[in-house]
Design a protein around this motif. Structure first.
Motif, mmCIF file in Angstrom:
data_model
loop_
_atom_site.group_PDB
_atom_site.id
_atom_site.type_symbol
_atom_site.label_atom_id
_atom_site.label_comp_id
_atom_site.label_asym_id
_atom_site.label_seq_id
_atom_site.Cartn_x
_atom_site.Cartn_y
_atom_site.Cartn_z
ATOM 1 N N LEU A 40 0.003 -10.345 11.890
ATOM 2 C CA LEU A 40 1.442 -10.161 11.709
ATOM 3 C C LEU A 40 2.045 -9.524 12.953
ATOM 4 O O LEU A 40 1.367 -8.807 13.686
ATOM 5 N N SER A 41 3.316 -9.811 13.172
ATOM 6 C CA SER A 41 4.016 -9.106 14.247
ATOM 7 C C SER A 41 5.460 -8.838 13.842
ATOM 8 O O SER A 41 5.999 -9.474 12.939
ATOM 9 N N ARG A 92 0.821 -1.205 0.000
ATOM 10 C CA ARG A 92 0.000 0.000 0.000
ATOM 11 C C ARG A 92 0.859 1.261 0.000
ATOM 12 O O ARG A 92 0.330 2.379 0.028
ATOM 13 N N SER A 99 4.530 -2.325 6.459
ATOM 14 C CA SER A 99 4.606 -3.345 7.521
ATOM 15 C C SER A 99 3.538 -4.420 7.363
ATOM 16 O O SER A 99 3.688 -5.513 7.899
ATOM 17 N N THR A 100 2.452 -4.114 6.670
ATOM 18 C CA THR A 100 1.378 -5.094 6.528
ATOM 19 C C THR A 100 1.524 -5.891 5.225
ATOM 20 O O THR A 100 0.657 -6.690 4.892
ATOM 21 N N PRO A 109 -3.398 1.080 12.245
ATOM 22 C CA PRO A 109 -3.547 -0.034 11.303
ATOM 23 C C PRO A 109 -2.341 -0.223 10.379
ATOM 24 O O PRO A 109 -2.221 -1.261 9.738
ATOM 25 N N ASP A 110 -1.460 0.764 10.332
ATOM 26 C CA ASP A 110 -0.302 0.660 9.440
ATOM 27 C C ASP A 110 0.872 -0.077 10.084
ATOM 28 O O ASP A 110 1.901 -0.271 9.438
ATOM 29 N N LEU A 111 0.728 -0.447 11.352
ATOM 30 C CA LEU A 111 1.812 -1.164 12.025
ATOM 31 C C LEU A 111 1.288 -2.458 12.626
ATOM 32 O O LEU A 111 0.110 -2.563 12.946
ATOM 33 N N VAL A 112 2.163 -3.419 12.774
ATOM 34 C CA VAL A 112 1.737 -4.721 13.279
ATOM 35 C C VAL A 112 2.126 -4.857 14.763
ATOM 36 O O VAL A 112 2.779 -3.978 15.333
ATOM 37 N N THR A 113 1.703 -5.956 15.337
ATOM 38 C CA THR A 113 1.928 -6.205 16.762
ATOM 39 C C THR A 113 3.423 -6.285 17.092
ATOM 40 O O THR A 113 4.209 -6.765 16.283
ATOM 41 N N ALA A 152 7.318 -6.289 12.338
ATOM 42 C CA ALA A 152 7.858 -5.814 11.062
ATOM 43 C C ALA A 152 8.766 -4.632 11.396
ATOM 44 O O ALA A 152 8.290 -3.518 11.557
ATOM 45 N N ASN A 179 -4.668 -7.941 14.182
ATOM 46 C CA ASN A 179 -4.614 -7.271 12.892
ATOM 47 C C ASN A 179 -4.927 -8.318 11.849
ATOM 48 O O ASN A 179 -4.874 -9.517 12.136
ATOM 49 N N PRO A 190 4.530 4.170 8.011
ATOM 50 C CA PRO A 190 5.605 4.094 9.006
ATOM 51 C C PRO A 190 6.215 2.693 9.037
ATOM 52 O O PRO A 190 5.526 1.716 8.766
ATOM 53 N N LYS A 191 7.514 2.624 9.343
ATOM 54 C CA LYS A 191 8.134 1.301 9.559
ATOM 55 C C LYS A 191 8.951 1.426 10.835
ATOM 56 O O LYS A 191 9.852 2.267 10.927
ATOM 57 N N LEU A 192 8.625 0.607 11.801
ATOM 58 C CA LEU A 192 9.170 0.770 13.152
ATOM 59 C C LEU A 192 10.650 0.384 13.247
ATOM 60 O O LEU A 192 11.060 -0.682 12.799
#
Lengths: 502, 92, 471
Positions: free
Chosen positions: B56-57, A213, A251-252, C270-274, B59, B52, C49-51
């Motif tokens: 996923l986790s 995205r 990230s998704t 919603p743009d980042l994961v757990t 990233a 989610n 964003p990317k952590l």
């Protein structure tokens, strides 16, 4: 072909109708036409027809011709080219393109030229894309008819009195009207599949996470997904395989398996589910067409299984609550400071921001922002947002259960065919009708599943009817395989009078 | 029940001006959408574990510097700018 | 009536990572406006964003160093509010599942300040207001922060000051932040209420935002305490509000206008994961933690017998304690090294910043060598002191200034010889001494020292002189 190399499958015995992308590829490789000539044909067609179809917001002849010239150079040098190389296409105007105006069909983004490319456009550039321009859409993808566009709605190439659907109406109108070979749209609650269905073409909404995205201007981040709108299922598979790649910037993102290699697989023994609730409230002729398609599948050796999916009844409010909540947050950034429209007269920063937003956003967008703010605000969060998240979990589980028994689910793409222009926002129309018309498409986004819409007939007025095949997560190859076999058996696509004739 | 005050409050939070004359019709419209949204409150559901969409986790990105954009690019789309800053003039 | 102060802290600490929390731009302080920016950190539409993994690691380390429980499952949320320094109109932060919870920091009076939570979030950009115009610079936007929230456990301003110092000390030790309040890499919000002494009920609190020095924190708390007490005493009521402290006037004033109605509408980003941190990873991070100041303090005072005052100075900055640890390695009395550091070396480090930087020419190994020579008796105390001065000037080793023979000291026959020479030469002084003038012996000592070119050890000389004179 020597007999010993002949594949022993039933499919090899039937004639396959080649998709547009492969046909153009052959034309280019065989030097029947140069890429620049081909591109000029499309640019001319756009010049001639866009006033009526209103498919494009921005046309980019310089970009397209430069890209085409490169392809011709390669061909002249005797280099091999890829399937998508030199094939003229379009991008929905919410996909960021460096230096090319990207408006989301909103006044608030007038003049905005991104300084970076969306990942999908980067991937396609590597494939040697020829990008004709940016196509019309509902403002910020919020709508089902393309009519919330600041630039006016795109028209249906099958009937100018009807809408092209939405929100990716411009892409569907351009592809259906042969003003592009294919296009990329985005699907948040049906925005690829519904306009594809209204315009009698193919639209694939990939699994959430299959396509990056990055660069897609967000409407509702946990629903949005980019996918192809094409003439043929084969084209959809080719484009999908090119863009379904893992992207470290999203990230998704996860990527997916390619669909083209298994496109023509035998489908005997496949289990196709039909959820009774998907047929509730669907217009009779549309229902008929879908059930007719089920028969075709049965004839091809697939098994049809009817089942119940009661959770579908709350998919629509769940979708709208969550999508509007996310949208209210995603659209907060349009404040007139960094890009886009800025109010001329104001007094102080706060006033400037409020005026910019009130003048820059259309009515439907403002309505959704307000509603999204409402469901997230103190006192209402638990009753709406939190509850909707829980129900989303229940919908995901319900689909998981269904897919334990079936390979794909067959359903109508929309309960009706293309609306008359102006109908959704007419005096007599209940304002909720627009939302309700998304009933067939939103469950897929709510559960993050892939689905492809393919033409399966026409109504009395000659307007296309579409059906969708819904698959398990990251199993685009199965739905495309089934869609392809149906398309090859039935040939339900009707050509329109518009655009380039190959 | 959605009230006029609700609308005024969420409009302020959303940084949108609502014309006094549109307030009643907007309240009514919002009430319709809220009633529609309310249908979910007739459903009993056990608290789902929705996390989610693809569960996923982690990233993550490595902590390595990449070059930033030139300030000219950063400011390219700014409606107003001065001295390499985005600018909001006071105006009157 | 006497009133008790009740206060809690929310402290923002900028993490010393190379890159911002969600993009690869540098976090360097300063820089020309908008030059540490990219599409992500100016919130261009479509960016994601990317952590930064190190942000998560640093936050967990901060949690471990402050006795927190670390969440195995955490997530990021959006905190929505619209302000020109926040390019997305939401700050990515953590709401109901922060990385760290339920820790504490123990103060010197034995009280534990409970830490409610530590979460990660992004910093905002910087606004410059000029005659009503607003200039925006996003260089700082997206710099990683941890927010450390305490329970309302403070009962005095001294406790507050000690807490902030301790927090700075810990964060610097574990290397996650430089905590420079003047540069804004550490900022404190304090919430304050007062209540009649003995009362259990909390009073209405006010919050003072964004204080950038310990002095200001103390002054602001003092002012606000007095203001609230006066208000109550005069029959008024404290209004819950957010205040700013004005350094120039030494007063607090209300910050918010009606324009910023606040309802942050938190929801899952919603743009980042757990963020999932398994136990093994937590233990791995724990093993990366250095010995913390509290542990060092205990070791120095209990094992080494160093006075508490000295131990506090040694542990104040990680640089000093590491120097000391190395310099005292293998010594019978580590205190020797401590004395040199706190005495001679500190004299050369005037400001706190100098002490923290601990930029001295002598290495810890060189000091260690000096201490060893002293301990073995090869070098006398006064010689060692002189040598250290020279070492600190030049950065050279002790052996450059003290010869083999110096270190060998004086053998007894040479000492006897020098002493006898001195007695012979200074008959008058010897006579004075014999008649009871103790001090007269010092002149004789001086003569011996002169002959030995400083190698002689004063106590031994005096002992020998007394022996010889007494004969």
């Amino acid at each position: 072909m020597p007999p010993n190399r002949r594949r022993i499958t039933s499919s090899s015995e039937r004639e396959r109708k080649m998709g547009q992308i492969k046909r153009i590829h052959e034309m280019l490789v065989n030097k029947e036409i140069s890429c620049v000539e081909l591109t000029k044909k499309y640019l001319e067609a756009i010049e001639n027809s866009n006033k009526e179809l209103n498919a494009y917001i921005t046309v980019t002849p310089e970009v397209a011709l430069a890209q085409a010239a490169k392809v011709d150079e390669k061909l002249a040098a005797g280099e091999t080219i890829g399937l998508l190389e030199g094939v003229p296409m379009t991008l929905k105007d919410n996909i960021s393109t460096k230096g090319i105006e990207t408006t989301c069909a909103s006044k608030i983004l007038t003049g905005y030229k991104p300084i970076y490319d969306a990942t999908v456009y980067e991937l396609l550039q590597k494939e040697g894309v020829v990008m004709l321009g940016k196509t019309n859409m509902d403002e910020f993808a919020m709508g089902s008819s393309c009519e919330t566009s600041y630039y006016g709605g795109a028209k249906n190439p099958h009937s100018l009195d009807h809408v092209a659907g939405g929100s990716s109406g411009g892409v569907a109108s351009a592809v259906g009207g042969n003003l592009a070979v294919y296009g990329l749209g985005s699907d948040t609650g049906g925005s690829i599949r519904q306009p594809a269905s209204f315009c009698g073409i193919v639209g694939l909404k990939p699994t959430y996470g299959a396509v990056s995205r990055y660069g897609l201007i967000a409407y509702a981040s946990s629903f949005d997904q980019i996918g192809p709108i094409t003439h043929d299922v084969e084209d959809a598979a080719i484009v999908f395989d090119a863009i379904a790649k893992y992207d470290e910037r999203d990230s998704t993102s996860r990527g997916s398996e390619p669909a083209l290699p298994t496109l023509d697989n035998d489908i005997r023994g496949k289990k196709i589910g039909i959820a009774n609730q998907y047929l509730d409230g669907v217009r009779e002729d549309v229902k008929e067409a879908v059930l007719q398609a089920a028969k075709v599948y049965e004839d091809m050796g697939a098994e049809i299984v009817y089942f119940d999916l009661p959770e579908l009844k709350f998919a629509l409010p769940v979708y709208y609550i969550l999508a509007m909540a996310e949208a209210s947050s995603n659209l907060g950034r349009y404040d007139g400071i960094r890009y886009g429209y800025k109010a001329e007269h104001y007094n102080g920063t706060h006033d400037m921001i409020c005026r910019t937003r009130s003048e820059g956003f259309g009515k439907e967008v403002q309505r959704r922002i307000l509603m999204g703010t409402y469901v997230l605000s103190a006192g209402y969060y638990d009753a709406y947002y939190k509850k909707a998240v829980n129900l989303r979990g229940a919908i995901v589980e319900a689909f998981d259960r269904a897919f334990m028994n079936v390979d794909v689910i067959l359903a109508p793409t929309a309960p009706v065919t293309a609306f008359k222009s102006g109908y959704l926002f007419g005096e007599e129309t209940d304002q909720l009708e627009q939302y309700l018309s998304d009933i067939c498409t939103v469950p897929v986004n709510t559960a993050g599943l892939p689905a492809v819409s393919v033409p399966c007939g026409v109504d009395r007025e000659g307007l296309p009817i579409g059906m969708q095949l819904i698959g398990k997560k990251f199993d685009e190859k199965t739905i495309l395989n089934l869609a392809y076999r149906y398309e090859q058996a039935e040939h339900k696509t009707i050509e329109t009078k518009w655009g380039v004739k190959l | 029940m959605v009230t006029r005050e609700d609308i005024e409050n969420i409009a302020l939070l959303s940084k949108l001006f609502v014309d006094e004359k549109d307030l009643d019709s907007l309240t009514e419209e919002m009430q319709k959408i809220v009633s529609f949204a309310d249908t979910i409150n007739s459903v009993e559901v056990k608290s789902g574990d929705f996390d989610n969409i693809n569960n996923l986790s982690n990233a993550f990105r490595k902590d390595e510097v990449k070059e930033s954009y030139p300030v000219g690019e950063i400011l390219k789309n700014a409606p107003e700018q001065a001295e390499d800053h985005f600018l909001v003039r006071k105006r009157a | 009536m006497k009133y008790e102060l009740v206060a809690g802290f929310e402290t923002h600490v900028e993490l010393q990572t190379n890159t911002k929390i969600f993009c690869s731009c540098t976090t360097k302080f300063g820089g020309d406006p908008n030059t540490h920016c990219c599409p992500v950190c100016i919130g261009l539409p479509g960016t994601l964003p990317k952590l930064n993994e190190r942000v998560v690691e640093y936050a967990i380390m901060a949690g471990l160093a402050t006795n927190c429980e670390i969440a195995e499952i955490a997530k990021m949320d959006r905190k929505n509010y619209c302000y020109p320094d926040l390019p997305k109109a939401y700050q990515i932060s953590q709401y109901d599942k922060p990385l760290c919870e339920h820790g504490y920091i123990q103060l010197s009076n034995g009280r534990k300040i409970r830490i409610l939570r530590i979460h990660i979030e992004e910093d905002a950009g910087k606004l410059i207001h000029n005659h009503g115009d607003t200039y925006v610079d996003y260089n700082r936007g997206g710099v990683p922060l941890i927010e450390i929230v305490t329970e309302p456990d403070f009962r005095s301003i001294d406790e507050a000051k000690e807490y902030v110092e301790k927090l700075q000390q810990i964060m610097r030790y574990i290397g996650v932040s430089d905590c420079r309040m003047q540069e804004g890499s550490m900022r404190c919000d304090v919430n304050i209420s007062v209540r009649p002494e003995g009362s259990e009920k909390l009073g209405t609190r006010t919050e003072i935002k964004n204080m950038n020095s310990i002095t200001n924190i103390a002054k602001a708390m003092e002012y606000e305490y007095e203001r609230q007490v006066d208000l109550i005493e005069s029959g008024g009521e404290v209004v819950q509000e957010t205040l700013r402290y004005d350094d120039a006037t030494g007063t607090t004033s209300s910050m918010r206008s009606k324009e910023d109605a606040h309802d942050y509408r938190y929801f899952r980003e919603p743009d980042l994961v757990t963020i999932s941190t398994p136990k093994e990873k937590i233990e791995e991070l724990r093993s990366r933690l250095p010995e913390l100041p509290e542990q060092k303090f205990a070791r120095y005072t209990e094992e080494y017998g160093i006075p508490e005052k000295d131990a506090a100075q040694l542990t104040k900055y990680r640089s000093i304690s590491e120097f000391f640890d190395k310099a005292s390695e293998g010594l019978k009395a580590p205190k020797t090294a401590s004395n040199f550091i706190i005495g001679q070396i500190f004299r050369r480090l005037e400001t706190e910043a100098d002490k923290e930087a601990f930029d001295v020419k002598t290495t810890a190994d060189q000091l260690n060598e000096l201490c060893r020579l002293l301990e073995s008796g090869k070098l006398k105390n006064n010689l060692a002191k002189t040598a250290l001065e020279k070492m600190l000037d030049s950065g050279k080793a002790v052996t450059e200034f003290v010869s083999e023979s110096d270190m060998a000291g004086l053998d007894d026959s040479t000492l006897t010889e020098y002493c006898q020479n001195a007695i012979n030469a200074m008959q008058a002084a010897v006579a004075d001494y014999k008649s009871g003038k103790e001090k007269a012996l010092m002149a004789v000592l001086g003569n011996v020292m002169k002959q030995s070119r400083g190698r002689a050890d004063a106590p031994s000389v005096i002992k020998k002189l007394k022996e010889l004179i007494g004969q």
